[in-house]
Design an enzyme around this catalytic site. Structure first.
Site, mmCIF file in Angstrom:
data_model
loop_
_atom_site.group_PDB
_atom_site.id
_atom_site.type_symbol
_atom_site.label_atom_id
_atom_site.label_comp_id
_atom_site.label_asym_id
_atom_site.label_seq_id
_atom_site.Cartn_x
_atom_site.Cartn_y
_atom_site.Cartn_z
ATOM 1 N N SER A 142 -5.261 -5.280 -2.482
ATOM 2 C CA SER A 142 -5.583 -3.943 -2.959
ATOM 3 C C SER A 142 -4.789 -2.879 -2.200
ATOM 4 O O SER A 142 -3.564 -2.864 -2.255
ATOM 5 C CB SER A 142 -7.096 -3.730 -2.857
ATOM 6 O OG SER A 142 -7.500 -2.592 -3.569
ATOM 7 N N ASP A 262 -9.987 -6.392 -13.933
ATOM 8 C CA ASP A 262 -10.026 -5.521 -12.759
ATOM 9 C C ASP A 262 -10.125 -4.062 -13.208
ATOM 10 O O ASP A 262 -9.287 -3.580 -13.967
ATOM 11 C CB ASP A 262 -8.745 -5.730 -11.944
ATOM 12 C CG ASP A 262 -8.804 -5.089 -10.562
ATOM 13 O OD1 ASP A 262 -9.578 -4.135 -10.376
ATOM 14 O OD2 ASP A 262 -8.058 -5.542 -9.681
ATOM 15 N N HIS A 292 -11.572 -7.775 -9.461
ATOM 16 C CA HIS A 292 -10.708 -7.290 -8.378
ATOM 17 C C HIS A 292 -10.668 -8.244 -7.188
ATOM 18 O O HIS A 292 -9.609 -8.487 -6.611
ATOM 19 C CB HIS A 292 -11.196 -5.911 -7.934
ATOM 20 C CG HIS A 292 -10.297 -5.230 -6.956
ATOM 21 N ND1 HIS A 292 -8.999 -4.872 -7.254
ATOM 22 C CD2 HIS A 292 -10.495 -4.839 -5.659
ATOM 23 C CE1 HIS A 292 -8.440 -4.279 -6.215
ATOM 24 N NE2 HIS A 292 -9.327 -4.253 -5.230
#
Length: 324
Positions: A142, A262, A292
């Site tokens: 991320s 996601d 995610h």
């Protein structure tokens, strides 16, 4: 549900006092240590390592966690897996995260964070002759994947490849504040950068699919639960906008992995990264229906699929040497 919770708790027994920490790592067949690193700007950051127990490492993976996360809870399940597969892994809690110095979840300047990471990674490369000549890889999740790309820009020849998990090259429109909120936040951040008032839902619940794994993730005592701080949000908007414009400048070999479901970071931007990057060696995996948190929040079967894809990619770039 109770048996599933018990199974997951047993996967992290030292968190609950079932097993002393070092005994747990020994049972996993790895060696782990923790320490502190002082950056050139005087910031004290918490660090961890995970090393193969019985064989010399065949590569080094430098790992960067995501926003609000840290390296001592579920994140390190991936580090343990890589170490079991023969890789030396190193990571640090970023400024304002985990056990590192700084106001919780306050990241006013990502460029400084990039230099912190590079300083630590360079220190590791030079600290042990065992690591001389080993292929070095970046791994980021991320926000950590975005930082990994910025590290690549800062040192283009420093790494043999990058593993980018749900990279935050652009904040998804589904969680990005709508106009005129970004403009208002930018103005307020000039005067009150540490204010934790940005109206964003807790992203953990949008990241983790499996219910009993949400329970474990929420138990993390170091997890940031407050609203995002003004200065951090404005800086992340700046950095992701910059990255989105520089996708064509990426030249490092990479594998990018993203779940199609996601809603925190945008899988379409990962596709765009794959298509625009000038890297000659590039791979993309988009997993249908996954969210995610690919390497923890999915079912065990899905997590293993993602792990195996990464391991296969690493094996192909480490002269075919694998761990039996």
């Amino acid at each position: 549900m109770e048996s599933e919770n018990q199974k997951l708790l047993q996967s992290y027994p030292y968190f609950w006092g079932y097993t002393p920490e070092q005994d747990y790592y020994t049972q996993q067949g790895i060696i782990s240590s923790k320490s502190h690193f002082t950056t050139p700007r005087g910031l004290t950051l918490f660090t961890r390592s995970w090393l193969p127990q019985t064989t010399p490492p065949r590569g080094i993976i430098f790992m960067v966690h995501g926003y609000g996360n840290d390296i001592s809870w579920t994140f390190q399940s991936t580090s343990i897996f890589f170490a079991q597969m023969g890789f030396a892994c190193f990571a640090l809690d970023l400024q304002g995260h985990g056990h590192s110095q700084g106001l919780k979840a306050f990241v006013p300047n990502v460029d400084l964070v990039v230099h912190d990471c590079l300083s630590f990674f360079t220190h590791i490369k030079q600290s042990n002759t065992t690591f001389m000549g080993l292929p070095c890889f970046l791994y980021g999740e991320s926000m950590g994947a975005a930082i990994s790309l910025l590290i690549h820009f800062a040192e283009p020849q420093g790494f043999k490849g990058a593993i980018l998990v749900a990279p935050m090259c652009k904040i998804s429109d589904k969680v990005r504040p709508r106009w005129p909120i970004p403009q208002i936040l930018t103005f307020l951040a000039k005067f009150f950068p540490t204010w934790a008032i940005v109206p964003t839902p807790d992203l953990m619940y949008k990241s983790v699919k499996v219910d009993h794994k949400k329970v474990i993730a929420d138990m993390n005592p170091m997890r940031y639960r407050g609203k995002p701080r003004l200065g951090t949000v404005v800086e992340l908007l700046r950095v992701t906008d910059l990255l989105n414009k520089k996708l064509c400048d990426v030249s490092v070999p990479f594998i990018v992995l993203h779940g199609s479901a996601d809603v925190v970071t945008d899988p379409e931007v990962s596709v765009e990264l794959y298509e625009k990057a000038r890297s000659e060696d590039k791979t993309i995996k988009v997993y249908d229906g996954m969210m995610h948190s690919l390497l923890f929040g999915e079912t065990d079967e899905n997590v293993q699929i993602v792990r195996n894809d990464i391991l296969s990619w690493l094996n192909d770039r480490c002269n075919g040497r694998t761990v039996e």
